[in-house]
Design a protein around this motif. Structure first.
Motif, PDB file in Angstrom:
ATOM      1  N   SER A  64       0.786  -1.357  -0.454  1.00  0.00           N
ATOM      2  CA  SER A  64       0.173   0.285   0.449  1.00  0.00           C
ATOM      3  C   SER A  64       0.986   1.436   0.049  1.00  0.00           C
ATOM      4  N   LEU A  65       1.920   1.225   1.102  1.00  0.00           N
ATOM      5  CA  LEU A  65       2.786   2.471   0.653  1.00  0.00           C
ATOM      6  C   LEU A  65       3.145   2.626  -0.210  1.00  0.00           C
ATOM      7  N   THR A  66       3.765   1.899  -0.937  1.00  0.00           N
ATOM      8  CA  THR A  66       4.357   1.190  -2.116  1.00  0.00           C
ATOM      9  C   THR A  66       3.582   2.076  -3.255  1.00  0.00           C
ATOM     10  N   LEU A  67       2.739   1.500  -3.755  1.00  0.00           N
ATOM     11  CA  LEU A  67       2.022   2.344  -4.410  1.00  0.00           C
ATOM     12  C   LEU A  67       1.445   3.587  -4.465  1.00  0.00           C
ATOM     13  N   THR A  68       1.035   4.054  -3.013  1.00  0.00           N
ATOM     14  CA  THR A  68       1.726   5.399  -3.000  1.00  0.00           C
ATOM     15  C   THR A  68       2.587   6.271  -3.094  1.00  0.00           C
ATOM     16  N   ILE A  69       3.291   5.788  -3.062  1.00  0.00           N
ATOM     17  CA  ILE A  69       4.666   6.859  -2.893  1.00  0.00           C
ATOM     18  C   ILE A  69       4.395   6.773  -4.828  1.00  0.00           C
ATOM     19  N   LEU A  70       4.460   5.479  -5.258  1.00  0.00           N
ATOM     20  CA  LEU A  70       4.374   5.431  -6.886  1.00  0.00           C
ATOM     21  C   LEU A  70       3.430   6.434  -7.553  1.00  0.00           C
ATOM     22  N   ALA A  71       1.965   6.750  -6.896  1.00  0.00           N
ATOM     23  CA  ALA A  71       1.480   7.619  -7.640  1.00  0.00           C
ATOM     24  C   ALA A  71       1.680   9.015  -7.884  1.00  0.00           C
ATOM     25  N   ALA A  72       1.933   8.978  -6.011  1.00  0.00           N
ATOM     26  CA  ALA A  72       2.336  10.729  -5.910  1.00  0.00           C
ATOM     27  C   ALA A  72       3.251  10.768  -7.157  1.00  0.00           C
ATOM     28  N   LYS A  74       4.096   9.777 -10.080  1.00  0.00           N
ATOM     29  CA  LYS A  74       3.638  10.298 -11.146  1.00  0.00           C
ATOM     30  C   LYS A  74       2.963  11.260 -11.316  1.00  0.00           C
ATOM     31  N   ALA A  75       2.202  11.205  -9.873  1.00  0.00           N
ATOM     32  CA  ALA A  75       1.475  12.286 -10.231  1.00  0.00           C
ATOM     33  C   ALA A  75       2.373  13.895 -10.262  1.00  0.00           C
ATOM     34  N   SER A  76       3.285  13.997  -9.834  1.00  0.00           N
ATOM     35  CA  SER A  76       4.013  15.668  -9.682  1.00  0.00           C
ATOM     36  C   SER A  76       5.249  15.629 -10.399  1.00  0.00           C
ATOM     37  N   GLY A  77       5.789  13.939 -10.548  1.00  0.00           N
ATOM     38  CA  GLY A  77       6.961  14.455 -11.546  1.00  0.00           C
ATOM     39  C   GLY A  77       7.517  14.527 -10.901  1.00  0.00           C
ATOM     40  N   THR A  78       8.460  14.621  -9.323  1.00  0.00           N
ATOM     41  CA  THR A  78       9.294  14.852  -8.223  1.00  0.00           C
ATOM     42  C   THR A  78       9.205  13.796  -7.562  1.00  0.00           C
ATOM     43  N   SER A  79       9.842  13.288  -6.745  1.00  0.00           N
ATOM     44  CA  SER A  79       9.904  11.902  -5.499  1.00  0.00           C
ATOM     45  C   SER A  79       9.319  12.221  -4.740  1.00  0.00           C
ATOM     46  N   VAL A  80       8.058  11.932  -3.821  1.00  0.00           N
ATOM     47  CA  VAL A  80       8.061  12.597  -2.250  1.00  0.00           C
ATOM     48  C   VAL A  80       9.179  12.867  -1.608  1.00  0.00           C
ATOM     49  N   LEU A  81       9.926  12.739  -1.318  1.00  0.00           N
ATOM     50  CA  LEU A  81      11.551  12.951  -0.376  1.00  0.00           C
ATOM     51  C   LEU A  81      11.967  13.817  -1.009  1.00  0.00           C
ATOM     52  N   ASP A  82      11.931  14.526  -2.536  1.00  0.00           N
ATOM     53  CA  ASP A  82      11.578  16.041  -3.014  1.00  0.00           C
ATOM     54  C   ASP A  82      11.025  16.773  -2.042  1.00  0.00           C
ATOM     55  N   ARG A  83      10.294  16.356  -1.793  1.00  0.00           N
ATOM     56  CA  ARG A  83       9.125  17.432  -1.302  1.00  0.00           C
ATOM     57  C   ARG A  83       8.948  17.880  -0.079  1.00  0.00           C
ATOM     58  N   LEU A  84      10.001  16.870   1.402  1.00  0.00           N
ATOM     59  CA  LEU A  84      10.207  17.430   2.109  1.00  0.00           C
ATOM     60  C   LEU A  84      10.680  18.196   1.799  1.00  0.00           C
TER      61      LEU A  84
END
Length: 122
Positions: A64-72, A74-84
């Motif tokens: 579930s967490l992996t799918l959430t990270i992959l979807a986020a 793909k949606a923004s074009g950047t990594s979730v960690l970049d937004r931290l």
């Protein structure tokens, strides 16, 4: 990759549902007890099923967490960690200070003021 994780996620979901339904009910929540004995009520079987339930549940949460990270991602074009990390606005990076309106421009006009609502050019 997202499709592979999604398929594994669905298999884990169905497996988790099946394992939970196979387990013996030990609580009497609605007055339906587990009954007395039988071939399924062995303590070793319950322990093995509960361990398998935990393994499937942890794997389900991981997918579930992996799918959430992959979807986020793909949606923004950047990594979730970049937004931290906080990023400065583009105006400050170019050396220009941010334009903040004067304090007087933020207040409403006075009650008897007939002046038109036009911003001042300073």
């Amino acid at each position: 990759m997202e499709n592979v994780v999604l398929i594994i996620h669905l298999i884990l979901a169905f497996g988790l549902i099946g394992i939970v339904l196979l387990q013996r009910s030990e609580g009497g929540g609605l007055g339906m007890g587990g009954g007395g004995g039988g071939a399924v009520s062995g303590r070793a079987a319950a322990t093995a099923l509960s361990k398998l339930t935990w393994v499937l549940a942890v794997a389900f949460i991981c997918t579930s967490l992996t799918l959430t990270i992959l979807a986020a991602e793909k949606a923004s074009g950047t990594s979730v960690l970049d937004r931290l990390t906080p990023q400065a606005p583009a105006a400050e990076e170019a050396g220009e200070p941010a334009q903040v309106p004067a304090g007087e421009d933020l207040l409403p006009p006075a009650a008897g003021d007939d002046a038109p609502l036009v911003p001042r050019a300073d």
